[in-house]
Design a protein around this motif. Structure first.
Motif, PDB file in Angstrom:
ATOM      1  N   GLU A   1     -16.204  -6.741   4.334  1.00 12.87           N
ATOM      2  CA  GLU A   1     -16.137  -6.833   2.862  1.00 12.87           C
ATOM      3  C   GLU A   1     -16.184  -5.704   2.179  1.00 12.87           C
ATOM      4  O   GLU A   1     -17.032  -5.154   2.643  1.00 12.87           O
ATOM      5  N   LEU A   2     -15.504  -5.389   1.190  1.00 13.06           N
ATOM      6  CA  LEU A   2     -15.712  -4.044   0.482  1.00 13.06           C
ATOM      7  C   LEU A   2     -17.306  -4.504  -0.305  1.00 13.06           C
ATOM      8  O   LEU A   2     -17.655  -5.534  -0.878  1.00 13.06           O
ATOM      9  N   ASP A   3     -17.940  -3.359  -0.509  1.00 15.94           N
ATOM     10  CA  ASP A   3     -19.179  -3.412  -1.279  1.00 15.94           C
ATOM     11  C   ASP A   3     -18.902  -3.200  -2.636  1.00 15.94           C
ATOM     12  O   ASP A   3     -17.608  -3.024  -3.108  1.00 15.94           O
ATOM     13  N   LYS A   4     -20.049  -3.083  -3.573  1.00 16.25           N
ATOM     14  CA  LYS A   4     -19.762  -3.328  -5.030  1.00 16.25           C
ATOM     15  C   LYS A   4     -19.077  -1.905  -5.425  1.00 16.25           C
ATOM     16  O   LYS A   4     -18.356  -1.896  -6.554  1.00 16.25           O
ATOM     17  N   GLN A   5     -19.425  -0.888  -4.690  1.00 17.10           N
ATOM     18  CA  GLN A   5     -18.563   0.443  -5.091  1.00 17.10           C
ATOM     19  C   GLN A   5     -17.241   0.571  -4.214  1.00 17.10           C
ATOM     20  O   GLN A   5     -16.669   1.409  -4.449  1.00 17.10           O
ATOM     21  N   GLY A   6     -16.718  -0.369  -3.740  1.00 14.25           N
ATOM     22  CA  GLY A   6     -15.473  -0.251  -2.813  1.00 14.25           C
ATOM     23  C   GLY A   6     -15.662   0.532  -1.836  1.00 14.25           C
ATOM     24  O   GLY A   6     -14.542   0.885  -1.452  1.00 14.25           O
ATOM     25  N   ARG A   7     -16.454   0.263  -1.114  1.00 15.49           N
ATOM     26  CA  ARG A   7     -16.372   1.177   0.223  1.00 15.49           C
ATOM     27  C   ARG A   7     -16.714   0.243   1.351  1.00 15.49           C
ATOM     28  O   ARG A   7     -17.074  -1.079   1.287  1.00 15.49           O
ATOM     29  N   ILE A   8     -16.280   0.617   2.562  1.00 12.45           N
ATOM     30  CA  ILE A   8     -16.397   0.086   3.915  1.00 12.45           C
ATOM     31  C   ILE A   8     -17.146   0.902   4.540  1.00 12.45           C
ATOM     32  O   ILE A   8     -17.259   2.029   4.373  1.00 12.45           O
ATOM     33  N   THR A   9     -17.898   0.393   5.738  1.00 15.44           N
ATOM     34  CA  THR A   9     -18.594   1.357   6.677  1.00 15.44           C
ATOM     35  C   THR A   9     -18.062   0.965   7.955  1.00 15.44           C
ATOM     36  O   THR A   9     -17.567   0.218   8.590  1.00 15.44           O
ATOM     37  N   LEU A  10     -17.517   2.389   8.235  1.00 15.81           N
ATOM     38  CA  LEU A  10     -16.806   2.675   9.696  1.00 15.81           C
ATOM     39  C   LEU A  10     -17.839   2.498  10.787  1.00 15.81           C
ATOM     40  O   LEU A  10     -18.666   3.615  10.775  1.00 15.81           O
ATOM     41  N   SER A  11     -17.520   2.004  11.769  1.00 16.16           N
ATOM     42  CA  SER A  11     -18.422   2.104  12.929  1.00 16.16           C
ATOM     43  C   SER A  11     -18.273   3.183  13.503  1.00 16.16           C
ATOM     44  O   SER A  11     -17.183   4.223  13.490  1.00 16.16           O
ATOM     45  N   PRO A  12     -19.257   3.602  14.388  1.00 14.75           N
ATOM     46  CA  PRO A  12     -19.273   4.959  15.293  1.00 14.75           C
ATOM     47  C   PRO A  12     -18.036   4.879  16.154  1.00 14.75           C
ATOM     48  O   PRO A  12     -17.575   5.763  16.350  1.00 14.75           O
TER      49      PRO A  12
ATOM     50  N   PHE B   1       0.943  -1.142  -0.122  1.00 12.20           N
ATOM     51  CA  PHE B   1      -0.055  -0.053  -0.085  1.00 12.20           C
ATOM     52  C   PHE B   1       0.766   1.214   0.048  1.00 12.20           C
ATOM     53  O   PHE B   1       1.903   1.368   0.994  1.00 12.20           O
ATOM     54  N   PHE B   2       0.884   1.925  -0.978  1.00 11.51           N
ATOM     55  CA  PHE B   2       1.456   3.326  -1.358  1.00 11.51           C
ATOM     56  C   PHE B   2       0.577   4.432  -1.726  1.00 11.51           C
ATOM     57  O   PHE B   2      -0.228   4.029  -2.374  1.00 11.51           O
ATOM     58  N   GLY B   3       0.845   5.744  -1.477  1.00 14.58           N
ATOM     59  CA  GLY B   3       0.035   6.947  -1.965  1.00 14.58           C
ATOM     60  C   GLY B   3      -0.691   7.521  -0.953  1.00 14.58           C
ATOM     61  O   GLY B   3      -1.035   6.894   0.212  1.00 14.58           O
ATOM     62  N   THR B   4      -1.414   8.433  -1.139  1.00 11.44           N
ATOM     63  CA  THR B   4      -2.110   9.333  -0.416  1.00 11.44           C
ATOM     64  C   THR B   4      -3.542   9.576  -1.111  1.00 11.44           C
ATOM     65  O   THR B   4      -3.199  10.217  -2.366  1.00 11.44           O
ATOM     66  N   PHE B   5      -4.557   9.521  -0.439  1.00 12.88           N
ATOM     67  CA  PHE B   5      -6.034   9.638  -1.178  1.00 12.88           C
ATOM     68  C   PHE B   5      -6.931  10.340  -0.155  1.00 12.88           C
ATOM     69  O   PHE B   5      -6.633  10.615   0.868  1.00 12.88           O
ATOM     70  N   THR B   6      -7.897  11.192  -0.826  1.00 12.42           N
ATOM     71  CA  THR B   6      -8.752  12.059   0.224  1.00 12.42           C
ATOM     72  C   THR B   6     -10.054  11.635  -0.359  1.00 12.42           C
ATOM     73  O   THR B   6     -10.888  12.517  -0.605  1.00 12.42           O
ATOM     74  N   PRO B   7     -10.697  10.382  -0.083  1.00 11.85           N
ATOM     75  CA  PRO B   7     -12.091  10.383   0.098  1.00 11.85           C
ATOM     76  C   PRO B   7     -12.763  10.793   1.047  1.00 11.85           C
ATOM     77  O   PRO B   7     -12.279  11.391   1.951  1.00 11.85           O
ATOM     78  N   LYS B   8     -13.972  10.915   0.699  1.00  9.76           N
ATOM     79  CA  LYS B   8     -14.955  11.776   1.896  1.00  9.76           C
ATOM     80  C   LYS B   8     -15.682  10.586   2.536  1.00  9.76           C
ATOM     81  O   LYS B   8     -16.547   9.754   1.898  1.00  9.76           O
ATOM     82  N   LEU B   9     -16.070  10.669   3.714  1.00 10.19           N
ATOM     83  CA  LEU B   9     -16.841   9.811   4.464  1.00 10.19           C
ATOM     84  C   LEU B   9     -18.468  10.191   4.358  1.00 10.19           C
ATOM     85  O   LEU B   9     -18.559  11.612   4.642  1.00 10.19           O
ATOM     86  N   ASP B  10     -19.418   9.375   3.953  1.00 15.10           N
ATOM     87  CA  ASP B  10     -20.656   9.810   3.574  1.00 15.10           C
ATOM     88  C   ASP B  10     -21.505   9.819   4.810  1.00 15.10           C
ATOM     89  O   ASP B  10     -21.059   9.480   5.900  1.00 15.10           O
ATOM     90  N   ASP B  11     -22.791  10.276   4.487  1.00 17.67           N
ATOM     91  CA  ASP B  11     -23.422  10.158   5.997  1.00 17.67           C
ATOM     92  C   ASP B  11     -23.976   9.051   6.657  1.00 17.67           C
ATOM     93  O   ASP B  11     -24.377   9.029   7.907  1.00 17.67           O
ATOM     94  N   LYS B  12     -23.861   7.844   5.867  1.00 20.30           N
ATOM     95  CA  LYS B  12     -24.060   6.598   6.596  1.00 20.30           C
ATOM     96  C   LYS B  12     -22.796   6.097   7.132  1.00 20.30           C
ATOM     97  O   LYS B  12     -22.534   4.785   7.650  1.00 20.30           O
ATOM     98  N   GLY B  13     -21.610   6.696   7.295  1.00 23.19           N
ATOM     99  CA  GLY B  13     -20.309   6.323   7.675  1.00 23.19           C
ATOM    100  C   GLY B  13     -19.736   5.261   6.713  1.00 23.19           C
ATOM    101  O   GLY B  13     -18.720   4.655   7.021  1.00 23.19           O
ATOM    102  N   ARG B  14     -19.655   5.368   5.370  1.00 24.30           N
ATOM    103  CA  ARG B  14     -19.043   4.698   4.612  1.00 24.30           C
ATOM    104  C   ARG B  14     -18.005   5.491   3.822  1.00 24.30           C
ATOM    105  O   ARG B  14     -17.867   6.804   3.605  1.00 24.30           O
ATOM    106  N   LEU B  15     -16.872   4.721   3.524  1.00 25.55           N
ATOM    107  CA  LEU B  15     -15.960   5.442   2.920  1.00 25.55           C
ATOM    108  C   LEU B  15     -15.302   4.677   1.594  1.00 25.55           C
ATOM    109  O   LEU B  15     -15.125   3.258   1.627  1.00 25.55           O
ATOM    110  N   THR B  16     -15.141   5.131   0.434  1.00 29.44           N
ATOM    111  CA  THR B  16     -14.776   4.545  -0.732  1.00 29.44           C
ATOM    112  C   THR B  16     -13.192   4.528  -0.516  1.00 29.44           C
ATOM    113  O   THR B  16     -12.168   5.477  -0.605  1.00 29.44           O
ATOM    114  N   LEU B  17     -12.772   3.048  -0.664  1.00 32.73           N
ATOM    115  CA  LEU B  17     -11.111   3.048  -0.421  1.00 32.73           C
ATOM    116  C   LEU B  17     -10.852   3.064  -2.190  1.00 32.73           C
ATOM    117  O   LEU B  17     -11.488   2.893  -3.150  1.00 32.73           O
TER     118      LEU B  17
END
Length: 143
Positions: free
Chosen positions: A80-91, A2-18
């Motif tokens: 598991e990644l969802d079909k959009q490559g997202r994970i849900t981060l717990s509260p 794993f290399f690099g820096t990326f800036t995804p946004k957390l959505d309202d449901k706590g999901r983050l696209t990796l």
């Protein structure tokens, strides 16, 4: 790796696209745990299992080792990644890392880290001199 820096946004449901470039290594599942410096660590499932088993080999009579193993296992969230490559981060994970909307995902060689964008910026500023002096004797032996 794993290399690099990326800036995804957390959505309202706590999901983050990796990042797409990391998804293949995470296709067999992943584990999110509390990381160092109030970041989250994301490990491929198989790698995390090795790490957890190695951690569990330490003497449980050592209070610091015992605390480390407990915190590592207690904060682990298999996903598991969802079909959009997202994970849900717990509260609990979002709270630990101070994540709201703006995030930074960094490669950390054998795993990745998720940071709050402002916290990552502060961290970089604080440790810039250490990085610039990375060829000093105390670090050079590790490289």
């Amino acid at each position: 790796m794993f290399f690099g820096t990326f800036t995804p946004k957390l959505d309202d449901k706590g999901r983050l696209t990796l990042p797409a470039k990391f998804r293949e290594e995470l296709a067999d599942g992943l584990v999110v745990v509390n990381g160092q410096d109030h970041s989250l660590a994301v490990h491929p499932r198989a790698e995390f299992q090795v790490r957890a088993r190695n951690a569990a080999k330490v003497s449980r009579s050592n209070p610091k080792a015992r605390a480390y193993v407990r915190r590592l296992a207690a904060s682990a969230d298999e996903q598991e990644l969802d079909k959009q490559g997202r994970i849900t981060l717990s509260p609990a994970h979002r709270s630990y890392a101070g994540l709201e909307r703006e995030c930074v995902v960094i490669g950390s060689v054998d795993f990745m880290e998720i940071w709050d964008a402002e916290a990552w910026s502060r961290y970089q500023e604080e440790y810039e001199d250490d990085f610039a002096e990375g060829d000093s004797e105390d670090i050079a032996d590790l490289l």
